[in-house]
Every structure is written in C-alpha cells, then in structure tokens.
Design a protein around this motif. Structure first.
Motif, PDB file in Angstrom:
ATOM      1  N   ILE A  27      45.749  33.010  44.611  1.00 31.02           N
ATOM      2  CA  ILE A  27      45.223  33.499  43.333  1.00 31.02           C
ATOM      3  C   ILE A  27      45.965  34.760  42.921  1.00 31.02           C
ATOM      4  N   VAL A  28      46.374  34.810  41.654  1.00 34.03           N
ATOM      5  CA  VAL A  28      46.896  36.031  41.035  1.00 34.03           C
ATOM      6  C   VAL A  28      46.087  36.275  39.766  1.00 34.03           C
ATOM      7  N   CYS A  29      46.332  37.408  39.107  1.00 30.30           N
ATOM      8  CA  CYS A  29      45.471  37.760  37.980  1.00 30.30           C
ATOM      9  C   CYS A  29      46.223  38.499  36.884  1.00 30.30           C
ATOM     10  N   THR A  30      45.543  38.640  35.759  1.00 31.19           N
ATOM     11  CA  THR A  30      45.999  39.490  34.663  1.00 31.19           C
ATOM     12  C   THR A  30      44.983  40.597  34.456  1.00 31.19           C
ATOM     13  N   VAL A  31      45.362  41.554  33.622  1.00 33.98           N
ATOM     14  CA  VAL A  31      44.454  42.621  33.192  1.00 33.98           C
ATOM     15  C   VAL A  31      44.559  42.732  31.677  1.00 33.98           C
ATOM     16  N   GLY A  32      43.415  42.755  31.006  1.00 31.20           N
ATOM     17  CA  GLY A  32      43.466  42.865  29.556  1.00 31.20           C
ATOM     18  C   GLY A  32      42.114  42.733  28.898  1.00 31.20           C
ATOM     19  N   PHE A  48      47.774  49.274  35.726  1.00 38.03           N
ATOM     20  CA  PHE A  48      47.408  48.216  36.666  1.00 38.03           C
ATOM     21  C   PHE A  48      48.610  47.404  37.140  1.00 38.03           C
ATOM     22  N   ALA A  49      49.756  47.568  36.485  1.00 37.00           N
ATOM     23  CA  ALA A  49      50.896  46.682  36.733  1.00 37.00           C
ATOM     24  C   ALA A  49      51.480  46.831  38.137  1.00 37.00           C
ATOM     25  N   SER A  50      51.229  47.942  38.788  1.00 31.84           N
ATOM     26  CA  SER A  50      51.795  48.148  40.118  1.00 31.84           C
ATOM     27  C   SER A  50      51.054  47.373  41.201  1.00 31.84           C
ATOM     28  N   HIS A  51      49.863  46.885  40.891  1.00 29.93           N
ATOM     29  CA  HIS A  51      49.118  46.122  41.900  1.00 29.93           C
ATOM     30  C   HIS A  51      49.830  44.798  42.144  1.00 29.93           C
ATOM     31  N   PRO A  52      50.031  44.421  43.389  1.00 25.26           N
ATOM     32  CA  PRO A  52      50.816  43.211  43.676  1.00 25.26           C
ATOM     33  C   PRO A  52      50.222  41.931  43.132  1.00 25.26           C
ATOM     34  N   LYS A  53      48.912  41.889  42.904  1.00 26.07           N
ATOM     35  CA  LYS A  53      48.279  40.675  42.401  1.00 26.07           C
ATOM     36  C   LYS A  53      48.262  40.589  40.877  1.00 26.07           C
ATOM     37  N   VAL A  54      48.552  41.681  40.188  1.00 27.74           N
ATOM     38  CA  VAL A  54      48.557  41.683  38.721  1.00 27.74           C
ATOM     39  C   VAL A  54      49.925  41.214  38.248  1.00 27.74           C
TER      40      VAL A  54
END
Length: 261
Positions: free
Chosen positions: A56-61, A81-87
C-alpha cells in the motif's frame, strides 16, 4: 498482476475487516494499492493505513468537496508530506460542480495549490473532476504552461474532449467500476480509443462497485472486474491489459517502485 490505483482504505467501511479485504485483494491478483487522502486533517491517518501493508502507498491532499474548510494554508502544507516514503503523490484535488459542497473559487484555488505541489516535487497529482470539464481543462492547460507536472484524471466519466485534452497534456486516465455499468457504452467506446500506455484502473472503493458486484461495498479485489471490462472494450486479453496498466501505474507513480516492496 493488477494495481488498484485509487481506493480509500482509511474510510470506516474497512475498519472491521481490513485484513480480510487485503487478503481478498491478493487472491484477485491485486499486488499494489494506492489509498487516497481526501482531508488534509486526516493525512497522518492515511499514511498510517499505508504503513499497515508493504503493498500500500498513499497520497496527501484535499478533495474538492472539502476545499472550503481544508484547503492548504500554502503549498508547503502539502509539500511537507512528500518526504515520507509511502507518500507517492498528491490529491485527490480538482473540481466538482455537481455537488458544489465548496465554492468554485475555493476549489480552483486548492486545485492550483495541489498542481504547484506536484510540479515542485515531481510527484503526480490525482485529479477529481465532475461536471466541470471546461474549467478543469482550462486550469490544466494554464498550469502546464507554467511548468510540467504529471497526474491522472481518476474515475473518468467525463467527455471525450476532456480525455483527449488530458492525454495531449501528458496526463493519464483511470477507469473505475462505472466502466462496467450497462449505461456506460459511450465510456467504453472512449476507453477503446485512448492510448493504452496512458490508462489505469481503480475501484474508488468503497464506492462504485462494478458489475457484477453492484450494490455491495466496493473493495480493491473488485478492480479485476473493471480491468476485464476495459480489456474487452479494447479487444485484448486481460493479462495484456493488466501488464499495461500496472506498468503505467509505476511509470506515473515512480516513487511507488521503491515504496511497494
């Protein structure tokens, strides 16, 4: 091997049987999933869900419905949030003039902020558009002129003109369970004409369960039915369609190549 390129695993619909949902996804050949953020205030919860399983990976918005109350204070609120490996991307953001839960001006401002975040970081944007084709096309064209960015028009059910405009701008198109509905003949006709290397499949779970699961809670395993419908519309076998849409996903969401392990 399939990717569900758009689902909402943080929604309470999945709280009671998350592990079973993930198991069924695996049994259906869904090897990667992108869970989508709709409220910036819930970004940490969305990230936490993505950390529950390696695929699972994700977005933020911020969804356009929430633009009035949750629009980012500035683009740094997203970029942080872009530095998080899952984002692996931003959104979903865009324009929804069907419900207009937020004023159009607020939606447009938030949309442009998300585009700026995508352009700045190089991560793609997941775009929601409903009954807003003209403004969506105008903003995409205007922002692309300022500098390139990547993204996908998710759950596509708009006009051929918007689809072809998006493809011409270098964007991708994702089809959901709507593609399987009886009334969606024109949408299937459109799907048959678009470049295969620009297409994704998704569930938008828990919404829009495809035929033959209509009326049930949608879940990632059901993306197989949408993929089968898309393959049939294009006159190719499901294995070829699955390979193409999976390759397209990892080309667009390149960060997911290392995040999905």
């Amino acid at each position: 091997m399939l990717v569900d390129s758009h689902c909402h695993l943080d929604f309470p619909d999945f709280a009671g049987d998350f592990d079973a949902v993930m198991a069924r996804a695996g049994e259906a050949g869904v090897t990667s999933l992108l869970t989508i953020c709709t409220h910036l205030s819930r970004a940490e919860q969305v990230i936490a869900v993505s950390e529950r399983a390696p695929q699972i990976v994700c977005t933020v918005g911020v969804h356009p419905h929430e633009a009035a109350g949750e629009a980012p204070r500035n683009v740094d609120a997203l970029i942080g949030f872009a530095s998080h490996p899952k984002v692996v991307g931003f959104g979903e953001s865009g324009l929804d003039y069907f419900y207009e839960h937020s004023p159009r001006a607020a939606q447009q401002q938030a949309f442009r902020q998300h585009i700026e975040a995508a352009r700045t970081t190089g991560l793609p944007l997941v775009i929601h558009t409903r009954d807003a084709d003209a403004d969506t096309a105008a903003i995409l064209e205007d922002e692309m002129a300022k500098g390139p960015f990547s993204g996908v028009l998710h759950c596509f059910s708009s006009t051929p003109a918007l689809a072809h405009k998006a493809v011409a701008l270098g964007l991708y198109i994702s089809f959901s369970g709507i593609l399987t509905f009886a009334k969606s003949g024109p949408l299937r006709d459109l799907a048959a004409t678009l470049p295969l290397d620009r297409l994704l499949v998704e569930t938008d779970a828990p919404f829009l369960a495809p035929v033959p699961k209509r009326g049930k809670r949608n879940e990632p395993a059901f993306v197989a039915h949408t993929a089968a419908s898309l393959a049939k519309a294009r006159g190719i076998d499901l294995k070829t369609l699955a390979a193409a849409t999976t390759a397209n996903f990892f080309r667009l969401f390149a960060k997911a190549k290392t995040a999905c392990v």
